[in-house]
Design a protein around this motif. Structure first.
Motif, mmCIF file in Angstrom:
data_model
loop_
_atom_site.group_PDB
_atom_site.id
_atom_site.type_symbol
_atom_site.label_atom_id
_atom_site.label_comp_id
_atom_site.label_asym_id
_atom_site.label_seq_id
_atom_site.Cartn_x
_atom_site.Cartn_y
_atom_site.Cartn_z
ATOM 1 N N THR A 1 44.017 29.164 45.724
ATOM 2 C CA THR A 1 42.826 29.129 45.912
ATOM 3 C C THR A 1 41.938 30.013 45.024
ATOM 4 O O THR A 1 40.941 29.649 44.416
ATOM 5 C CB THR A 1 42.357 29.682 47.340
ATOM 6 O OG1 THR A 1 43.290 28.892 48.393
ATOM 7 C CG2 THR A 1 40.799 29.922 47.643
ATOM 8 N N GLU A 2 42.581 31.116 44.755
ATOM 9 C CA GLU A 2 41.916 32.041 43.529
ATOM 10 C C GLU A 2 41.949 31.396 42.243
ATOM 11 O O GLU A 2 40.962 31.376 41.465
ATOM 12 C CB GLU A 2 42.605 33.502 43.711
ATOM 13 C CG GLU A 2 41.998 34.504 42.210
ATOM 14 C CD GLU A 2 42.956 35.629 42.342
ATOM 15 O OE1 GLU A 2 43.002 36.268 41.431
ATOM 16 O OE2 GLU A 2 43.295 36.064 43.327
ATOM 17 N N MET A 3 42.988 30.863 41.889
ATOM 18 C CA MET A 3 42.922 30.179 40.452
ATOM 19 C C MET A 3 41.896 29.041 40.374
ATOM 20 O O MET A 3 41.448 28.866 39.210
ATOM 21 C CB MET A 3 44.419 29.499 40.180
ATOM 22 C CG MET A 3 45.581 30.416 40.286
ATOM 23 S SD MET A 3 45.372 31.599 38.843
ATOM 24 C CE MET A 3 46.460 33.095 39.364
ATOM 25 N N VAL A 4 41.818 28.363 41.367
ATOM 26 C CA VAL A 4 40.604 27.208 41.351
ATOM 27 C C VAL A 4 39.247 27.785 41.354
ATOM 28 O O VAL A 4 38.338 27.315 40.513
ATOM 29 C CB VAL A 4 40.859 26.329 42.758
ATOM 30 C CG1 VAL A 4 39.748 25.518 42.890
ATOM 31 C CG2 VAL A 4 42.105 25.585 42.644
ATOM 32 N N GLU A 5 39.064 28.875 42.289
ATOM 33 C CA GLU A 5 37.619 29.453 42.232
ATOM 34 C C GLU A 5 37.366 30.105 40.975
ATOM 35 O O GLU A 5 36.372 30.011 40.544
ATOM 36 C CB GLU A 5 37.629 30.424 43.312
ATOM 37 C CG GLU A 5 37.684 29.875 44.740
ATOM 38 C CD GLU A 5 37.659 30.955 45.781
ATOM 39 O OE1 GLU A 5 37.809 31.981 45.715
ATOM 40 O OE2 GLU A 5 37.456 30.535 47.053
ATOM 41 N N ASP A 6 38.575 30.547 40.099
ATOM 42 C CA ASP A 6 38.051 31.255 39.040
ATOM 43 C C ASP A 6 38.249 30.255 37.602
ATOM 44 O O ASP A 6 37.901 30.733 36.651
ATOM 45 C CB ASP A 6 39.356 32.447 38.664
ATOM 46 C CG ASP A 6 39.106 33.320 39.632
ATOM 47 O OD1 ASP A 6 38.163 33.448 40.167
ATOM 48 O OD2 ASP A 6 39.804 34.331 39.757
ATOM 49 N N GLY A 7 38.530 29.258 37.822
ATOM 50 C CA GLY A 7 38.529 28.022 36.839
ATOM 51 C C GLY A 7 39.780 28.177 36.020
ATOM 52 O O GLY A 7 39.614 27.584 34.909
#
Length: 454
Positions: free
Chosen positions: A446-452
């Protein structure tokens, strides 16, 4: 008295250089605590002493497949050389520089060590025993040696544990950088070849395991499509990201991949960027760190890094992101990330100032954060490929020797590389739901998606 590993009175007397009255041997680790070597805990009563000396002996596996994996990367030799060569050098250069108070290495001392190479093993006059390759250290778990212990890997690192870890990583990295500056060494791998990564063959052996873990990770969070797509993207660029961060050619050049453009949302490149190369621990997950606790408060007050079998010279964010995304509690990482990085930045800066050496090229708080951001992709890689093994359900854990012996007895291949690959491919197989693994994977991706990143 002897055990199956070949620990005898004669061996102990030779290694410890003391006459021995008696000794007792027991297993030094639990199932699932480690994945490469064997560990034996030994209490040794030397002549004339009432209390035993508590030691642990790291031994070589006798199974051919497991030996082949260690031999492929020179892992055992690397750890031995870190204790015999690198750590003494990191202390000596400080003494030579007249440092009033030497900065200690956050690692335990080594009592004795020996490594017999694969070629030498072929010519031994008697069958190779596990203890023929050995690293002997104090048993840190005993009260006499500090009562250090592992943090529960299923719980993960909280705020206090990880502050100690990232400070210890900064010490190791900064001392190696200062050593390079003081000795005029541009490239440590030229001076110390054991620090040159030998990942190509190891990764070929582990590729089936990594492939299996990507599939298991996607299956575990299958009801979260955005996160599954992130893993699929990571899977599509895994060779390039590995080659970029582990400093070997794995296809990234032909594809035109860089650390900046490999991200889902690429970063602008910095002109004439110079690498940050330091000595790494290399396998920075939680079970390779032991903590000493305050007896009154129960709070962790010291950490020692152990198991330096993957040490090499490379990007410091390999260590940082590995630990952050594999072993730190997700909520703690999210809430305190900036303060964690500040501990690293301040510790590294202070050591450079104390030892009167320049900072890493382009060193600044903003640059550290920029390089950390893009290195999150390695945190995601380690999360996806490592967590399914270390967070495996306890009742599904594999006895490594039994699994490797079974693979050999199947007779599927006489090739060590293929046999090793088949062995590793089975390590993460699971038939049960794993809510802890699911929550960790979801938090990271989830963090990786949000951070691009993915």
């Amino acid at each position: 008295m002897a055990n199956d590993g070949g620990i005898t009175k004669e061996f102990l007397e030779s290694a410890l250089k003391q006459p021995i009255d008696k000794f007792e041997v027991k297993s030094g680790s639990n199932l699932g605590d480690g994945y490469t070597c064997e560990l034996q805990s030994v209490d040794v009563w030397t002549v004339g002493k009432d209390e035993p000396q508590n030691i642990v002996i790291k031994c070589y596996p006798t199974n051919v497949s497991r030996q082949a994996f260690l031999d492929a990367g020179g892992s055992f030799m690397i750890e031995l050389e870190m204790y015999k060569t690198m750590f003494p050098e990191l202390l000596k250069f400080q003494e030579d520089a007249g440092v009033e108070k030497v900065i200690e290495i956050p690692a335990p001392p080594m009592i004795h060590g020996r490594y017999i190479s694969p070629d030498e093993r072929k010519n031994l006059p008697s069958p190779f025993k596990a203890v023929d390759n050995n690293i002997i250290m104090p048993d840190l778990r005993t009260k006499a040696n500090g009562s250090y212990r592992l943090r529960d890997k299923f719980v993960g690192f909280d705020l206090n544990h990880y502050y100690l870890v990232i400070e210890a990583q900064a010490k190791l990295h900064a001392l190696s950088w200062a050593y390079k500056c003081k000795t005029g060494t541009d490239n440590l791998t030229a001076k110390y070849p054991f620090l040159r990564p030998k990942f190509e063959k190891m990764i070929k052996m582990m590729q089936p395991l990594m492939d299996a873990n990507y599939e298991l990770s996607k299956q575990t969070i299958k009801d979260h499509p955005a996160q599954v797509k992130a893993i699929e993207y990571l899977q599509s660029i895994q060779k390039s990201s590995g080659g970029l961060y582990w400093n070997f050619e794995y296809g990234q050049t032909a594809l035109g991949h860089t650390k900046d453009n490999i991200l889902k949302r690429p970063l602008p490149a910095v002109e004439n960027e110079k690498p940050w190369d330091v000595v790494l621990h290399g396998d920075s997950w939680g079970n390779n760190m032991m903590f000493r606790y305050d007896e009154q408060t129960g709070r962790p007050v010291e950490v020692l890094l152990v198991d330096f079998q993957m040490s090499n010279e490379g990007d410091p964010f390999l260590d940082i992101c590995y630990t952050l995304y594999v072993s730190v509690v997700p909520e703690v990482r999210e809430k305190h990330l900036s303060s964690f990085l500040r501990v690293y930045y301040d510790t590294f800066t202070q050591i450079c100032d104390k030892l009167s050496v320049p900072y890493l090229p382009g060193w600044s708080w903003d640059e550290l954060n920029r390089r950390f951001h893009r290195a999150k992709i390695i945190g995601a890689t380690m999360c996806c490929t490592v967590l399914p093994i270390i967070l495996k359900n306890l009742d599904e854990l594999t006895n490594l020797d039994s699994a490797a012996d079974a693979e050999e007895q199947n007779g599927n291949s006489t090739d060590e590389l293929e046999s090793g690959a088949n062995f590793f491919a089975g390590l993460s197989k699971s038939e049960k739901e794993n809510p802890i693994l699911k929550s960790r994977l979801l938090a990271v991706f989830t963090e990786m998606v949000e951070d691009g990143i993915l």
